[in-house]
Write a protein that holds these residues in place. Structure first.
Motif, mmCIF file in Angstrom:
data_model
loop_
_atom_site.group_PDB
_atom_site.id
_atom_site.type_symbol
_atom_site.label_atom_id
_atom_site.label_comp_id
_atom_site.label_asym_id
_atom_site.label_seq_id
_atom_site.Cartn_x
_atom_site.Cartn_y
_atom_site.Cartn_z
ATOM 1 N N GLY A 1 0.813 -1.221 0.000
ATOM 2 C CA GLY A 1 0.000 0.000 0.000
ATOM 3 C C GLY A 1 0.841 1.263 0.000
ATOM 4 O O GLY A 1 0.428 2.281 0.566
ATOM 5 N N LEU A 2 2.018 1.198 -0.628
ATOM 6 C CA LEU A 2 2.918 2.362 -0.606
ATOM 7 C C LEU A 2 2.459 3.401 -1.613
ATOM 8 O O LEU A 2 2.145 3.080 -2.758
ATOM 9 C CB LEU A 2 4.355 1.919 -0.901
ATOM 10 C CG LEU A 2 4.927 0.899 0.096
ATOM 11 C CD1 LEU A 2 6.307 0.424 -0.370
ATOM 12 C CD2 LEU A 2 5.006 1.502 1.497
ATOM 13 N N ASP A 3 2.432 4.637 -1.186
ATOM 14 C CA ASP A 3 2.017 5.758 -2.033
ATOM 15 C C ASP A 3 3.224 6.175 -2.886
ATOM 16 O O ASP A 3 4.252 6.587 -2.347
ATOM 17 C CB ASP A 3 1.570 6.899 -1.112
ATOM 18 C CG ASP A 3 1.254 8.179 -1.864
ATOM 19 O OD1 ASP A 3 1.433 8.206 -3.105
ATOM 20 O OD2 ASP A 3 0.835 9.145 -1.202
ATOM 21 N N PRO A 4 3.100 6.089 -4.218
ATOM 22 C CA PRO A 4 4.251 6.394 -5.093
ATOM 23 C C PRO A 4 4.720 7.849 -4.991
ATOM 24 O O PRO A 4 5.855 8.158 -5.364
ATOM 25 C CB PRO A 4 3.752 6.089 -6.509
ATOM 26 C CG PRO A 4 2.387 5.546 -6.379
ATOM 27 C CD PRO A 4 1.913 5.676 -4.962
ATOM 28 N N ALA A 5 3.860 8.711 -4.481
ATOM 29 C CA ALA A 5 4.250 10.125 -4.410
ATOM 30 C C ALA A 5 4.917 10.479 -3.078
ATOM 31 O O ALA A 5 5.683 11.438 -2.984
ATOM 32 C CB ALA A 5 3.017 11.002 -4.617
ATOM 33 N N ALA A 6 4.624 9.702 -2.043
ATOM 34 C CA ALA A 6 5.125 10.057 -0.709
ATOM 35 C C ALA A 6 6.636 9.815 -0.607
ATOM 36 O O ALA A 6 7.125 8.792 -1.072
ATOM 37 C CB ALA A 6 4.402 9.206 0.339
ATOM 38 N N PRO A 7 7.383 10.738 -0.009
ATOM 39 C CA PRO A 7 8.810 10.498 0.186
ATOM 40 C C PRO A 7 9.018 9.367 1.192
ATOM 41 O O PRO A 7 8.434 9.399 2.282
ATOM 42 C CB PRO A 7 9.338 11.830 0.731
ATOM 43 C CG PRO A 7 8.152 12.618 1.140
ATOM 44 C CD PRO A 7 6.947 12.046 0.486
ATOM 45 N N LEU A 8 9.813 8.376 0.817
ATOM 46 C CA LEU A 8 9.999 7.191 1.670
ATOM 47 C C LEU A 8 11.482 6.892 1.856
ATOM 48 O O LEU A 8 12.265 7.007 0.903
ATOM 49 C CB LEU A 8 9.347 5.967 1.012
ATOM 50 C CG LEU A 8 7.834 5.958 0.845
ATOM 51 C CD1 LEU A 8 7.404 4.756 0.006
ATOM 52 C CD2 LEU A 8 7.147 5.933 2.206
ATOM 53 N N ASP A 9 11.839 6.503 3.066
ATOM 54 C CA ASP A 9 13.166 5.963 3.319
ATOM 55 C C ASP A 9 13.056 4.444 3.392
ATOM 56 O O ASP A 9 12.307 3.918 4.220
ATOM 57 C CB ASP A 9 13.737 6.513 4.626
ATOM 58 C CG ASP A 9 14.257 7.928 4.450
ATOM 59 O OD1 ASP A 9 15.043 8.140 3.504
ATOM 60 O OD2 ASP A 9 13.843 8.816 5.226
#
Ligand code: SAH
Length: 250
Positions: free
Chosen positions: A33-41
């Motif tokens: 469910g990862l949002d492609p726009a959200a900055p992620l580490d």
């Protein structure tokens, strides 16, 4: 460690060091469910030559900290990242998964395909939990029984090679005990083993043997790999990699 040098030499030019696939990594991303726009580490542990690290960096707005014990694999990932213009998004380092150079709660996601068995699934998911932010996602693939009953010869083989092998229910129990909520699961199909891993590996045997002057050690390694392939081909109905997606609970 002549054997280890040979093993690295046989695997260093491959796209992946274990069963898996691009579509399967993408499915893991979707189930997480990862949002492609959200900055992620994201941490990729036991990254090998980095097929999943590259894909995570491409598909998501992510910074990926990739680690592997083998410097040759880390170098290969750095080269591939440079070629794909992803060097600023991927930090590839030599480190051991039992001594990670990370801060607590540093990551939104911990990814690890076909690698946690090196320290064992139970130890890995417990030890790595501290590096996840609250509510962070763990995505790991792990060798898994597909059936409740198995042929005795196969049980004996795996009890020797990796006694932690278990059914998906058993692995999910381990995740729950380690304070994760399982949120997704699927099984790697045969093409992940045969087309993406074993066939390319077999295709490298001849050049590998030539490079090493057909030494006894080189032949022994090729024989061992052939045995692993034969084992898979004979018993593939009973085991595969399971891909587990779980959320760190409070
Ligand atoms: N994730 C990659 C590689 C899987 S093979 C892929 O899917 O293609 C397993 C990897 O674990 C190898 O690259 C191996 O070098 C690495 N490895 C083995 N022991 C390790 C350890 N203690 N710490 C970090 N990486 C390790």
């Amino acid at each position: 460690m002549e054997d280890l040098r040979l093993l690295i030499d046989l695997h260093r030019d491959s796209e992946r060091q274990g069963p898996g696939g691009e579509a399967e990594t993408r499915l893991g991303i979707r189930l997480a469910g990862l949002d492609p726009a959200a900055p992620l580490d994201i941490a990729d542990i036991g990254c090998g030559n980095g097929s999943s690290a590259l894909l995570l960096a491409q598909a998501l707005n992510a910074h990926v900290s990739a680690v592997d014990l083998v410097p040759e694999f880390v170098d290969a990932l750095r080269d591939r990242a440079a070629m794909e213009d992803l060097s600023d998004r991927i930090d590839a380092r030599v480190a051991s998964m039992d001594e990670l150079p990370f801060e607590d709660e540093a990551f939104d996601v911990i990814w690890s395909e076909g690698a946690v068995y090196n320290i064992g699934f139970e130890r890995g998911v417990n030890d790595w939990r501290r590096y996840l932010k609250p509510g962070g996602i763990l995505a790991v693939s792990e060798i898994t029984w597909l059936t409740e009953r198995r042929p005795a010869a196969l049980e004996a083989y795996w009890n020797e090679a990796y006694p932690e092998i278990d059914t998906a229910a058993g692995k999910m129990r381990v995740l729950e005990r380690a304070a994760y909520t399982p949120v997704g699961y699927f099984v790697l199909g045969e093409h992940c083993w045969l087309d993406h891993y074993f066939r390319p590996l077999q295709g490298r045997f001849e050049a590998f043997l030539k490079r090493h002057g057909h030494s006894a050690d080189a032949h022994a390694l090729v024989r061992a790999e052939q045995e692993e392939i034969a084992m898979y081909e004979k018993y593939r109905a009973y085991f595969s990699y399971g891909f587990y997606i779980a959320r760190k609970t409070a």
